[in-house]
Scaffold this motif. Sequence first.
Motif, mmCIF file in Angstrom:
data_model
loop_
_atom_site.group_PDB
_atom_site.id
_atom_site.type_symbol
_atom_site.label_atom_id
_atom_site.label_comp_id
_atom_site.label_asym_id
_atom_site.label_seq_id
_atom_site.Cartn_x
_atom_site.Cartn_y
_atom_site.Cartn_z
ATOM 1 N N ARG A 144 9.594 20.496 6.028
ATOM 2 C CA ARG A 144 9.130 20.838 7.370
ATOM 3 C C ARG A 144 7.644 20.584 7.457
ATOM 4 N N LEU A 145 7.191 20.272 8.648
ATOM 5 C CA LEU A 145 5.771 20.077 8.879
ATOM 6 C C LEU A 145 5.265 20.850 10.083
ATOM 7 N N LEU A 146 6.171 21.397 10.901
ATOM 8 C CA LEU A 146 5.759 22.116 12.100
ATOM 9 C C LEU A 146 4.812 23.274 11.781
ATOM 10 N N PRO A 147 5.094 24.125 10.781
ATOM 11 C CA PRO A 147 4.124 25.199 10.490
ATOM 12 C C PRO A 147 2.737 24.659 10.127
ATOM 13 N N LEU A 148 2.676 23.539 9.420
ATOM 14 C CA LEU A 148 1.391 22.939 9.073
ATOM 15 C C LEU A 148 0.688 22.420 10.328
ATOM 16 N N VAL A 149 1.436 21.746 11.192
ATOM 17 C CA VAL A 149 0.863 21.234 12.442
ATOM 18 C C VAL A 149 0.283 22.389 13.245
ATOM 19 N N GLU A 150 1.043 23.469 13.361
ATOM 20 C CA GLU A 150 0.567 24.618 14.136
ATOM 21 C C GLU A 150 -0.647 25.263 13.481
#
Length: 159
Positions: A144-150
């Motif tokens: 996943r990358l969404l938590p990093l993006v956020e």
Amino acid sequence: MAVDELDTRILRLLLKQPRTSVREYARLLGVARGTVQARLDRLERDGVITGTGPVLSPAALGHPVLAFVHIEVTQGHLDEVGDALARVPEIVEAFSITGGGDLLTRVVARDNAHLEDVVQKLISLPGVVRTRSEVALRERVPHRLLPLVESVGRTRRGQ
């Protein structure tokens, strides 16, 4: 490269709704379609977005066994071994690493016997000294990358 709040919102949509059109992203974000397209083009050009293809499941392709195989390589043979690994279809990723071993590979297999066959193939490669395998039992946090993006978006806002 700086990722601002709008970039973060675009990336969030891209990750959550990858098959949506640029026009629909623009509507959801309340910005012009040209703005979204220009941002997407810049994010691709800057290497933030590296692909747009589908994410495939090795398990659904008949390869439910996942293992991480550490490979120790004879000094001076890292590139040749890396090139040989690229020709093994069951290796879905390979990284040069520090610590125990020289390479870490992510290997998929049909079953444990197939995994053993793949590991034996790796051991027979010129330049491979030894391998050490770890079989994954269950995925606890999917890629996943969404938590990093956020997180990056929050950091940028706080600056």
